[in-house]
Design an enzyme around this catalytic site. Structure first.
Site, PDB file in Angstrom:
ATOM      1  N   LYS A  70     -27.161 -28.158 -71.793  1.00  0.00           N
ATOM      2  CA  LYS A  70     -26.265 -27.809 -70.686  1.00  0.00           C
ATOM      3  C   LYS A  70     -27.054 -27.241 -69.513  1.00  0.00           C
ATOM      4  O   LYS A  70     -26.859 -27.634 -68.361  1.00  0.00           O
ATOM      5  CB  LYS A  70     -25.239 -26.779 -71.151  1.00  0.00           C
ATOM      6  CG  LYS A  70     -24.331 -26.275 -70.023  1.00  0.00           C
ATOM      7  CD  LYS A  70     -23.504 -25.074 -70.459  1.00  0.00           C
ATOM      8  CE  LYS A  70     -24.277 -23.788 -70.337  1.00  0.00           C
ATOM      9  NZ  LYS A  70     -23.799 -22.896 -69.278  1.00  0.00           N
ATOM     10  N   ASN A  71     -27.935 -26.283 -69.799  1.00  0.00           N
ATOM     11  CA  ASN A  71     -28.637 -25.581 -68.730  1.00  0.00           C
ATOM     12  C   ASN A  71     -29.669 -26.449 -68.025  1.00  0.00           C
ATOM     13  O   ASN A  71     -30.223 -26.040 -67.006  1.00  0.00           O
ATOM     14  CB  ASN A  71     -29.295 -24.308 -69.274  1.00  0.00           C
ATOM     15  CG  ASN A  71     -28.285 -23.229 -69.580  1.00  0.00           C
ATOM     16  OD1 ASN A  71     -27.189 -23.211 -69.017  1.00  0.00           O
ATOM     17  ND2 ASN A  71     -28.634 -22.324 -70.490  1.00  0.00           N
ATOM     18  N   ARG A 127     -21.445 -20.166 -62.714  1.00  0.00           N
ATOM     19  CA  ARG A 127     -22.502 -19.526 -61.941  1.00  0.00           C
ATOM     20  C   ARG A 127     -23.559 -20.518 -61.448  1.00  0.00           C
ATOM     21  O   ARG A 127     -24.123 -20.352 -60.368  1.00  0.00           O
ATOM     22  CB  ARG A 127     -23.168 -18.435 -62.787  1.00  0.00           C
ATOM     23  CG  ARG A 127     -24.245 -17.708 -62.018  1.00  0.00           C
ATOM     24  CD  ARG A 127     -24.753 -16.474 -62.686  1.00  0.00           C
ATOM     25  NE  ARG A 127     -25.748 -15.845 -61.837  1.00  0.00           N
ATOM     26  CZ  ARG A 127     -25.475 -15.105 -60.785  1.00  0.00           C
ATOM     27  NH1 ARG A 127     -24.232 -14.884 -60.445  1.00  0.00           N
ATOM     28  NH2 ARG A 127     -26.439 -14.578 -60.059  1.00  0.00           N
ATOM     29  N   CYS A 186     -19.803 -16.346 -66.701  1.00  0.00           N
ATOM     30  CA  CYS A 186     -19.569 -15.315 -67.715  1.00  0.00           C
ATOM     31  C   CYS A 186     -19.850 -13.922 -67.173  1.00  0.00           C
ATOM     32  O   CYS A 186     -20.833 -13.703 -66.454  1.00  0.00           O
ATOM     33  CB  CYS A 186     -20.459 -15.550 -68.936  1.00  0.00           C
ATOM     34  SG  CYS A 186     -19.967 -16.943 -69.946  1.00  0.00           S
ATOM     35  N   ARG A 198     -25.936 -10.408 -62.163  1.00  0.00           N
ATOM     36  CA  ARG A 198     -26.931 -11.469 -61.996  1.00  0.00           C
ATOM     37  C   ARG A 198     -27.000 -11.820 -60.517  1.00  0.00           C
ATOM     38  O   ARG A 198     -26.513 -12.860 -60.078  1.00  0.00           O
ATOM     39  CB  ARG A 198     -26.550 -12.685 -62.854  1.00  0.00           C
ATOM     40  CG  ARG A 198     -26.602 -12.385 -64.341  1.00  0.00           C
ATOM     41  CD  ARG A 198     -26.370 -13.611 -65.171  1.00  0.00           C
ATOM     42  NE  ARG A 198     -24.972 -13.999 -65.189  1.00  0.00           N
ATOM     43  CZ  ARG A 198     -24.503 -15.086 -65.805  1.00  0.00           C
ATOM     44  NH1 ARG A 198     -25.329 -15.888 -66.415  1.00  0.00           N
ATOM     45  NH2 ARG A 198     -23.219 -15.359 -65.806  1.00  0.00           N
ATOM     46  N   PRO A 199     -27.590 -10.935 -59.723  1.00  0.00           N
ATOM     47  CA  PRO A 199     -27.576 -11.126 -58.277  1.00  0.00           C
ATOM     48  C   PRO A 199     -28.387 -12.344 -57.862  1.00  0.00           C
ATOM     49  O   PRO A 199     -29.331 -12.744 -58.529  1.00  0.00           O
ATOM     50  CB  PRO A 199     -28.210  -9.836 -57.749  1.00  0.00           C
ATOM     51  CG  PRO A 199     -29.056  -9.344 -58.871  1.00  0.00           C
ATOM     52  CD  PRO A 199     -28.326  -9.721 -60.122  1.00  0.00           C
ATOM     53  N   ILE A 200     -27.990 -12.922 -56.717  1.00  0.00           N
ATOM     54  CA  ILE A 200     -28.696 -14.104 -56.202  1.00  0.00           C
ATOM     55  C   ILE A 200     -29.618 -13.727 -55.047  1.00  0.00           C
ATOM     56  O   ILE A 200     -30.071 -14.607 -54.321  1.00  0.00           O
ATOM     57  CB  ILE A 200     -27.696 -15.184 -55.759  1.00  0.00           C
ATOM     58  CG1 ILE A 200     -26.802 -14.668 -54.619  1.00  0.00           C
ATOM     59  CG2 ILE A 200     -26.857 -15.663 -56.932  1.00  0.00           C
ATOM     60  CD1 ILE A 200     -25.999 -15.768 -53.942  1.00  0.00           C
ATOM     61  N   LEU A 258     -32.653 -12.887 -54.998  1.00  0.00           N
ATOM     62  CA  LEU A 258     -33.978 -13.496 -55.067  1.00  0.00           C
ATOM     63  C   LEU A 258     -33.949 -14.935 -54.570  1.00  0.00           C
ATOM     64  O   LEU A 258     -34.913 -15.405 -53.951  1.00  0.00           O
ATOM     65  CB  LEU A 258     -34.520 -13.428 -56.494  1.00  0.00           C
ATOM     66  CG  LEU A 258     -34.737 -12.014 -57.064  1.00  0.00           C
ATOM     67  CD1 LEU A 258     -35.364 -12.099 -58.454  1.00  0.00           C
ATOM     68  CD2 LEU A 258     -35.601 -11.171 -56.142  1.00  0.00           C
ATOM     69  N   ASP A 307     -29.668 -15.767 -74.829  1.00  0.00           N
ATOM     70  CA  ASP A 307     -28.521 -16.610 -75.164  1.00  0.00           C
ATOM     71  C   ASP A 307     -28.341 -16.797 -76.670  1.00  0.00           C
ATOM     72  O   ASP A 307     -27.369 -17.418 -77.107  1.00  0.00           O
ATOM     73  CB  ASP A 307     -28.648 -17.979 -74.495  1.00  0.00           C
ATOM     74  CG  ASP A 307     -28.233 -17.945 -73.030  1.00  0.00           C
ATOM     75  OD1 ASP A 307     -27.677 -16.927 -72.596  1.00  0.00           O
ATOM     76  OD2 ASP A 307     -28.458 -18.945 -72.322  1.00  0.00           O
ATOM     77  N   VAL A 348     -32.602  -8.538 -70.867  1.00  0.00           N
ATOM     78  CA  VAL A 348     -32.343  -9.486 -69.792  1.00  0.00           C
ATOM     79  C   VAL A 348     -31.070  -9.138 -69.027  1.00  0.00           C
ATOM     80  O   VAL A 348     -31.059  -9.086 -67.800  1.00  0.00           O
ATOM     81  CB  VAL A 348     -32.275 -10.925 -70.352  1.00  0.00           C
ATOM     82  CG1 VAL A 348     -32.005 -11.925 -69.228  1.00  0.00           C
ATOM     83  CG2 VAL A 348     -33.574 -11.267 -71.077  1.00  0.00           C
ATOM     84  N   ARG A 356     -17.331 -24.325 -72.637  1.00  0.00           N
ATOM     85  CA  ARG A 356     -18.230 -24.406 -71.479  1.00  0.00           C
ATOM     86  C   ARG A 356     -19.634 -24.801 -71.895  1.00  0.00           C
ATOM     87  O   ARG A 356     -20.372 -25.389 -71.101  1.00  0.00           O
ATOM     88  CB  ARG A 356     -18.284 -23.062 -70.745  1.00  0.00           C
ATOM     89  CG  ARG A 356     -17.038 -22.708 -69.955  1.00  0.00           C
ATOM     90  CD  ARG A 356     -17.259 -21.439 -69.141  1.00  0.00           C
ATOM     91  NE  ARG A 356     -18.486 -21.529 -68.389  1.00  0.00           N
ATOM     92  CZ  ARG A 356     -19.482 -20.629 -68.450  1.00  0.00           C
ATOM     93  NH1 ARG A 356     -19.376 -19.569 -69.215  1.00  0.00           N
ATOM     94  NH2 ARG A 356     -20.565 -20.800 -67.741  1.00  0.00           N
TER      95      ARG A 356
END
Length: 428
Positions: free
Chosen positions: A22-23, A92, A116, A121-123, A125, A304, A326, A397
C-alpha cells in the site's frame, strides 16, 4: 459499519500470499502526475486508500482504470490544480501530490491531510524543502498554496528522517533545475521502489535506500510500467498471526530482507523462523517468551508492526517493554487489549506488557486506527471465545482481504456486514 468476528483458539497452518505494498502503490500513483500519458502499475492491492488515490487523480483530470491488480493511469494537464478537502481528508498520503503538481505545473493547492489519528505528523519538512527549492508557500483556509516558475535544486537536510518528506522532495526534484541533495533521507523499501519507477520515467536519482539521495533534474519525464513491491507490513502481520495462533505458517511473495528486525525479535522470542528468497515460515515451538522492542525508522523495528507485536507479547511468557519512538500517540490499542484481559501499562511512549499465555478472553472491541485494528484481530485469534472488532473500515484501508487470508489458514474469522441500525449505535 462492518465488523469482524474472530473465534480464537485455532492453530493456523498453511501458505498465504502477500499483496502489493500500500505505502508504495499510493506514491507511485501520485508520481504519474509528473508525466502526461499512460502509466501502468502491476500488483496494486485492492484497498480503500488506493481507491481514494484514484479518486484524487481523477479530480485532477487523470483517467484511472483497474483490471484486477493492474492499474493504468492516463494523465493529462488538469483543469484545476486543487486537491480538495473532501478527497484529501481521508488519507494522509494525499499530500504526496503536492511535489509532482508543483514540479510539473508550477502550482498546487492541496488541502491539509487527514488519515489515522496516531499522533502529530506535521508536513513542515515537506514545505521547508520546497521553499528551499524556490517555491512560494502559503497556508490559507486549510490548504497549502504553492507556486514556482521552476523549482531549483537545493541541499536539503531533514531534521529527522521523514518518509513522506523524502518522497515528496524526491518527486519534486526530478523536474527541478540543477541538483538536489537530500540528507538524512528516509531509507524505507517503498522509497527505493518509488525511485526505481522515477528512474524508469527518465529521472536521474542516486542513493535511494541510503541517508543521502542525489537527484539531477531533467526537462521532461515519460510514462512507464512497474510492478509494486510486496507489502512488508502485511507480510509482518501475517507472520505474527502465525506466531500468535500457533501452528506452522508460510508467508510467500514477500522480501525477507525487508523484515529483518521483526524476524530477529521472533527468533529471540523462541519461534522457529525459516526464510527463502521470497518467503518466511514461522513455526510455534512452544513456550514463547516476551522480548523488548523499540520502534525506529527502517531498518529498525517498524512502528507499523508495533501494535501487532504487542498483541503477541500479551500471550507470551514474562515481561516486555515496548518503546515507541516514531509516533507519540500510538498506544490507543492498549485500552482495547485490556478489554480482552491483557496486562499492559502504557506510560507516554513506553508500554510494559506482562504476558499471560492463554489469558485473553474474547470481548467486543473497537479499532482506533489501521494497525490497531490488525492487532485486535490478531489478539482475537489467541483469545478464548468470540471477539468482535468494530470500525474495521480502518482495516480495509491497508489490508486486502485479511479475513479471507486468515481463514485460508484455518482461522475462525468472518466479516459481519452491519445494517444502518448497527451503524447508528457506534461512536463515530
Amino acid at each position: 459499519m462492518d465488523k469482524m468476528k474472530v473465534i480464537g483458539g485455532r492453530a493456523l497452518r498453511g501458505t498465504v500470499r502477500t499483496s502489493g505494498a500500500k505505502n508504495s502503490a499510493l506514491k507511485l500513483l501520485f508520481a504519474s502526475l509528473l508525466a502526461d500519458g499512460k502509466h501502468t502499475f502491476h500488483n496494486v492491492p485492492k484497498l480503500m486508500d488506493v481507491d481514494s488515490s484514484a479518486n484524487l487523480l481523477e479530480s485532477l483530470g487523470a483517467k484511472v482504470v483497474r483490471n484486477g491488480h493492474t492499474v493504468t493511469v492516463e494523465t493529462r494537464p488538469p483543469a484545476s490544480f486543487e486537491a480538495h478537502y473532501d478527497l484529501v481528508r481521508k488519507m494522509r498520503a494525499s499530500i504526496l501530490c503536492l511535489g509532482p503538481l508543483l514540479a510539473k505545473y508550477g502550482q498546487a493547492q492541496v488541502s491539509l491531510p487527514g488519515g489515522c489519528a496516531i499522533g502529530s505528523r506535521p508536513i513542515n519538512l515537506h514545505l521547508d524543502g520546497m521553499k528551499a527549492m524556490g517555491a512560494e508557500i502559503e497556508l490559507r483556509g486549510g490548504y497549502v498554496h504553492a507556486s514556482a516558475k521552476r523549482l531549483k535544486g537545493a541541499n536539503i537536510l531533514f531534521e529527522f528522517a521523514t518518509v513522506g518528506g523524502t518522497e515528496n522532495i524526491m518527486m519534486a526534484a526530478t523536474l527541478a533545475e540543477g541538483v538536489t541533495v537530500i540528507e538524512n533521507a528516509a531509507k524505507e523499501p517503498e522509497i527505493v521502489d518509488l525511485a526505481n519507477y522515477l528512474i524508469k520515467m527518465g529521472a536521474k536519482i542516486e542513493g535511494a535506500g541510503t541517508s543521502i539521495i542525489r537527484i539531477e533534474g531533467v526537462e521532461k519525464l515519460k510514462p512507464a510500467e512497474h510492478t509494486v513491491i510486496p507489502d512488508r507490513i502485511e507480510a509482518g502481520t501475517l507472520i505474527i498471526a502465525g506466531a500468535i495462533a500457533g501452528g506452522d505458517v508460510t508467508v510467500t511473495d514477500c522480501v525477507p530482507e525487508h523484515l529483518e528486525a521483526l524476524l530477529l525479535k521472533l527468533r529471540e522470542a523462541g519461534y522457529g523462523i525459516e526464510t527463502s528468497a521470497n518467503s518466511v515460515r514461522v513455526r510455534s515451538t512452544g513456550g514463547a517468551r516476551c522480548v523488548d522492542v523499540t520502534t525506529a525508522p527502517h531498518p529498525g523495528f517498524p512502528t507499523d508492526l508495533q501494535a501487532q507485536f504487542m498483541a503477541l507479547m500479551c500471550v507470551s511468557e514474562g515481561v516486555s517493554v515496548i518503546t515507541e519512538t516514531v509516533f507519540e500517540n500510538r498506544f490507543m490499542h492498549v485500552t482495547e487489549l485490556l478489554r480482552l484481559g491483557a496486562d499492559v501499562t502504557p506510560k507516554s511512549r513506553v508500554a510494559v506488557v506482562r504476558g499471560r499465555p492463554g489469558g485473553l478472553e474474547g470481548a467486543p472491541v473497537m479499532a482506533t486506527d489501521l494497525r490497531a485494528s490488525a492487532s485486535l484481530v490478531l489478539a482475537g485469534l489467541a483469545a478464548r471465545g468470540e471477539t468482535v472488532v468494530s470500525r474495521i473500515y480502518h482495516l480495509d484501508r491497508g489490508y486486502e482481504n485479511l479475513e479471507q487470508k486468515l481463514s485460508s489458514l484455518g482461522a475462525g474469522i468472518e466479516r459481519i456486514v452491519s445494517d444502518s441500525s448497527d451503524d447508528a449505535s457506534e461512536t463515530p
